[in-house]
Design a protein around this motif. Structure first.
Motif, mmCIF file in Angstrom:
data_model
loop_
_atom_site.group_PDB
_atom_site.id
_atom_site.type_symbol
_atom_site.label_atom_id
_atom_site.label_comp_id
_atom_site.label_asym_id
_atom_site.label_seq_id
_atom_site.Cartn_x
_atom_site.Cartn_y
_atom_site.Cartn_z
ATOM 1 N N ASN A 15 -13.253 12.357 -3.701
ATOM 2 C CA ASN A 15 -13.356 11.854 -2.333
ATOM 3 C C ASN A 15 -13.586 10.354 -2.308
ATOM 4 O O ASN A 15 -14.161 9.785 -3.233
ATOM 5 N N ALA A 16 -13.127 9.742 -1.220
ATOM 6 C CA ALA A 16 -13.409 8.331 -0.954
ATOM 7 C C ALA A 16 -14.244 8.259 0.321
ATOM 8 O O ALA A 16 -14.029 9.038 1.259
ATOM 9 N N LEU A 17 -15.204 7.349 0.349
ATOM 10 C CA LEU A 17 -16.134 7.264 1.485
ATOM 11 C C LEU A 17 -15.829 6.073 2.373
ATOM 12 O O LEU A 17 -15.732 4.934 1.916
ATOM 13 N N LEU A 18 -15.688 6.366 3.672
ATOM 14 C CA LEU A 18 -15.608 5.335 4.707
ATOM 15 C C LEU A 18 -16.861 5.436 5.558
ATOM 16 O O LEU A 18 -17.427 6.518 5.717
ATOM 17 N N TYR A 51 -10.488 13.182 0.993
ATOM 18 C CA TYR A 51 -10.014 13.599 -0.334
ATOM 19 C C TYR A 51 -8.759 12.801 -0.684
ATOM 20 O O TYR A 51 -7.768 12.830 0.047
ATOM 21 N N TYR A 52 -8.797 12.082 -1.796
ATOM 22 C CA TYR A 52 -7.667 11.231 -2.161
ATOM 23 C C TYR A 52 -6.932 11.713 -3.412
ATOM 24 O O TYR A 52 -5.854 11.203 -3.749
ATOM 25 N N ALA A 53 -7.518 12.683 -4.137
ATOM 26 C CA ALA A 53 -6.855 13.200 -5.336
ATOM 27 C C ALA A 53 -5.656 14.053 -4.928
ATOM 28 O O ALA A 53 -5.255 14.066 -3.763
ATOM 29 N N THR A 54 -5.084 14.776 -5.856
ATOM 30 C CA THR A 54 -3.822 15.479 -5.598
ATOM 31 C C THR A 54 -3.923 16.496 -4.468
ATOM 32 O O THR A 54 -4.759 17.389 -4.485
ATOM 33 N N GLU A 55 -3.044 16.330 -3.471
ATOM 34 C CA GLU A 55 -2.916 17.271 -2.362
ATOM 35 C C GLU A 55 -1.519 17.881 -2.412
ATOM 36 O O GLU A 55 -0.583 17.296 -2.984
ATOM 37 N N THR A 56 -1.348 19.038 -1.785
ATOM 38 C CA THR A 56 -0.035 19.675 -1.756
ATOM 39 C C THR A 56 0.301 20.167 -0.356
ATOM 40 O O THR A 56 -0.586 20.507 0.426
ATOM 41 N N TYR A 57 1.595 20.166 -0.075
ATOM 42 C CA TYR A 57 2.112 20.756 1.163
ATOM 43 C C TYR A 57 3.218 21.729 0.765
ATOM 44 O O TYR A 57 4.216 21.346 0.154
ATOM 45 N N SER A 58 3.006 23.000 1.067
ATOM 46 C CA SER A 58 3.987 24.033 0.744
ATOM 47 C C SER A 58 4.469 24.675 2.034
ATOM 48 O O SER A 58 3.652 24.987 2.906
ATOM 49 N N ALA A 59 5.775 24.829 2.155
ATOM 50 C CA ALA A 59 6.303 25.382 3.408
ATOM 51 C C ALA A 59 7.632 26.079 3.180
ATOM 52 O O ALA A 59 8.367 25.783 2.234
ATOM 53 N N THR A 60 7.924 27.024 4.071
ATOM 54 C CA THR A 60 9.235 27.649 4.156
ATOM 55 C C THR A 60 9.823 27.241 5.496
ATOM 56 O O THR A 60 9.323 27.656 6.547
ATOM 57 N N ILE A 61 10.853 26.418 5.459
ATOM 58 C CA ILE A 61 11.355 25.777 6.676
ATOM 59 C C ILE A 61 12.667 26.424 7.120
ATOM 60 O O ILE A 61 13.656 26.417 6.374
ATOM 61 N N GLN A 74 12.481 26.719 0.866
ATOM 62 C CA GLN A 74 11.104 26.664 0.358
ATOM 63 C C GLN A 74 10.906 25.375 -0.432
ATOM 64 O O GLN A 74 11.661 25.099 -1.364
ATOM 65 N N ILE A 75 9.871 24.613 -0.054
ATOM 66 C CA ILE A 75 9.612 23.331 -0.717
ATOM 67 C C ILE A 75 8.125 23.197 -1.046
ATOM 68 O O ILE A 75 7.271 23.900 -0.494
ATOM 69 N N LEU A 76 7.847 22.276 -1.948
ATOM 70 C CA LEU A 76 6.471 21.921 -2.283
ATOM 71 C C LEU A 76 6.423 20.412 -2.507
ATOM 72 O O LEU A 76 7.236 19.870 -3.261
ATOM 73 N N ILE A 77 5.477 19.743 -1.827
ATOM 74 C CA ILE A 77 5.305 18.303 -1.975
ATOM 75 C C ILE A 77 3.901 18.033 -2.493
ATOM 76 O O ILE A 77 2.934 18.616 -2.002
ATOM 77 N N ARG A 78 3.787 17.158 -3.486
ATOM 78 C CA ARG A 78 2.486 16.755 -4.032
ATOM 79 C C ARG A 78 2.325 15.250 -3.876
ATOM 80 O O ARG A 78 3.293 14.498 -4.005
ATOM 81 N N TRP A 79 1.079 14.822 -3.636
ATOM 82 C CA TRP A 79 0.811 13.394 -3.514
ATOM 83 C C TRP A 79 -0.679 13.120 -3.716
ATOM 84 O O TRP A 79 -1.512 14.014 -3.684
ATOM 85 N N SER A 80 -0.994 11.854 -3.913
ATOM 86 C CA SER A 80 -2.376 11.372 -3.889
ATOM 87 C C SER A 80 -2.430 10.237 -2.876
ATOM 88 O O SER A 80 -1.387 9.739 -2.431
ATOM 89 N N LEU A 81 -3.641 9.822 -2.500
ATOM 90 C CA LEU A 81 -3.797 8.731 -1.538
ATOM 91 C C LEU A 81 -4.212 7.453 -2.249
ATOM 92 O O LEU A 81 -5.059 7.472 -3.144
ATOM 93 N N ASP A 82 -3.607 6.363 -1.839
ATOM 94 C CA ASP A 82 -3.981 5.037 -2.329
ATOM 95 C C ASP A 82 -5.292 4.650 -1.641
ATOM 96 O O ASP A 82 -5.341 4.490 -0.419
ATOM 97 N N GLY A 150 1.971 3.735 4.073
ATOM 98 C CA GLY A 150 2.220 3.589 2.640
ATOM 99 C C GLY A 150 1.092 4.102 1.774
ATOM 100 O O GLY A 150 0.935 3.695 0.626
ATOM 101 N N SER A 151 0.303 5.025 2.312
ATOM 102 C CA SER A 151 -0.889 5.497 1.593
ATOM 103 C C SER A 151 -0.590 6.600 0.581
ATOM 104 O O SER A 151 -1.421 6.907 -0.263
ATOM 105 N N LEU A 152 0.604 7.194 0.664
ATOM 106 C CA LEU A 152 0.939 8.281 -0.256
ATOM 107 C C LEU A 152 1.493 7.713 -1.567
ATOM 108 O O LEU A 152 2.469 6.965 -1.568
#
Length: 202
Positions: A15-18, A51-61, A74-82, A150-152
């Motif tokens: 996690n990152a704290l604001l 939470y800035y570490a690895t996140e995922t988005y999974s969907a059936t579109i 069916q797709i899966l997207i992974r990313w982290s936050l800058d 541009g945070s991803l």
């Protein structure tokens, strides 16, 4: 003691704290700490952990082909936050619902624009081409999406599958079976002719 205890914040792993000043609601700090760690704040400041570490988005579109057959991608997207851009992302999405709003809408719109360029048979025959085009289009669209600031980073895309209606799948299977039967029949015919020829020569 109560006031002193309210000045310490434990930042969880990943996690990152604001810090948000409730009196000046637009006064949001840059990231002051990342977990795991402890940090201090003013008693009136509200801590926001993102939470800035690895996140995922999974969907059936659901989408349509050029010949108007409904398919499901069916797709899966992974990313982290800058962490240097988390503040701007939070300002755009104070509820931290950027996944449901931005990533979901970008993915759905992009996939539907691409699949309607291909007929159903073309999505089968040129599956790798369709998958690659969808991947490039979605990743580029997410990078250009202004609200994400541009945070991803470390963006990755997995094209899982294309689901077709059961009736269409059965029709394809029946067609393949008939083609195999035709090939088998032709092979058997040629075999019979060769054997007959050999018998006649003998």
């Amino acid at each position: 003691a109560v006031v002193a205890s309210s000045m310490f914040v434990q930042v969880q792993v990943g996690n990152a704290l604001l810090l948000v000043d409730p009196w000046l609601k637009r006064d949001v700090s840059q990231v002051v700490a990342t977990g795991p760690s402890w940090t201090m704040k003013m008693p009136w400041e509200h801590p926001v952990q993102i939470y800035y570490a690895t996140e995922t988005y999974s969907a059936t579109i659901p989408c349509f082909s050029k010949d108007q057959l409904e398919m499901k991608i069916q797709i899966l997207i992974r990313w982290s936050l800058d962490t240097t851009k988390i503040r701007e992302l939070y300002m755009n999405y104070p509820r931290l619902d950027y996944e449901d709003i931005a990533i979901k809408s970008v993915s759905e719109e992009t996939i539907r624009l691409i699949t309607k360029k291909y007929t159903t048979l073309e999505t089968i025959e040129f599956r790798d081409t369709v998958a690659r085009e969808i991947e490039e289009a979605i990743l580029n669209a997410l990078k250009r999406e202004a609200s994400l600031a541009g945070s991803l980073v470390r963006l990755e895309f997995d094209f899982k599958n294309i689901e077709y209606p059961v009736t269409y799948t059965k029709a394809i299977e029946q067609k393949l079976v008939k083609e195999q039967e035709k090939i088998s029949a032709e092979f058997e015919r040629e075999r019979t002719l060769i054997l007959a020829n050999a018998t006649a020569q003998s």
